[in-house]
Design an enzyme around this catalytic site. Sequence first.
Site, mmCIF file in Angstrom:
data_model
loop_
_atom_site.group_PDB
_atom_site.id
_atom_site.type_symbol
_atom_site.label_atom_id
_atom_site.label_comp_id
_atom_site.label_asym_id
_atom_site.label_seq_id
_atom_site.Cartn_x
_atom_site.Cartn_y
_atom_site.Cartn_z
ATOM 1 N N ASP A 263 0.630 -1.138 -0.105
ATOM 2 C CA ASP A 263 0.037 -0.062 0.057
ATOM 3 C C ASP A 263 0.889 1.122 0.155
ATOM 4 O O ASP A 263 2.202 1.120 0.294
ATOM 5 C CB ASP A 263 -1.004 -0.007 1.211
ATOM 6 N N ASP B 204 -0.160 5.236 0.777
ATOM 7 C CA ASP B 204 -0.602 6.136 1.906
ATOM 8 C C ASP B 204 -0.393 5.305 3.188
ATOM 9 O O ASP B 204 -1.140 4.444 3.601
ATOM 10 C CB ASP B 204 -1.956 6.783 1.468
ATOM 11 N N ASP C 288 -1.677 -0.671 5.854
ATOM 12 C CA ASP C 288 -2.054 -0.344 6.961
ATOM 13 C C ASP C 288 -3.436 -0.343 7.231
ATOM 14 O O ASP C 288 -4.209 -0.244 8.368
ATOM 15 C CB ASP C 288 -1.727 1.199 7.310
#
Length: 238
Positions: free
Chosen positions: A31, A33, A190
Amino acid sequence: MSAAAQPVRSALELLPEVAHKLRTADAVCFDVDSTFCEDESIDELAAFLGVGEQVAALTAQAMGGSVEFKEALRTRLGAMQPSRAAVDRFLSEHPHRVTRGIPQLVALLRSRGQQVFLVSGGFRQIIHPLAESLGIPLSHVFANSILFGADGAYAGFDEAEFTCRSGGKPAAIRHLKDKYGFQGVVMVGDGATDAEARTEGAASLFIGYGGVVVRQNVAERADWYVMDVQQIIDALSH
């Protein structure tokens, strides 16, 4: 971090079978961001455009899994109305804050013959320069595309992209496996959309990352939950 914010104890432990899957994986998908980078580019762009608080609340709902991702994306972009000129200006004024250890981890994975991909709900216009700076081919980027009219005004987003919808990240990984013949693929991220990648036929391993923000519901679904990228480097090096 308070005790209430501590991720589940079992996910903090690197189990031997998890370490083996990580070390033998054909590819590792990240991922972007709050994982590959320390910032949330959608929130940063929204703040730049003057609608930061409104969009940050929608991002939190999307990452927590309480709102269908495509609807959250549509609502956020609708509030932002980002023009081509505004995105270009944002990129020139807000360089990426790459997470500490990521350049070293990317180099290590390459040296081991493991492919690196970026699989993000963010925007290609923002992620492509980041990928290029780290030597990641643009063909290894799966992200959303903002569409612009002939005058450069916001004109929606490409709904054919894998990551514009819930379930898009496992779909992207299944596509990678079909295209390249990968057997083992790791997803690192996250949020709830990253945890989704650990489904049948997609990622064989999900590593949750809490170095920017800890999400308990994500930690509970992780095969391993790390607070520092160095932990992944150490696991690969041993």
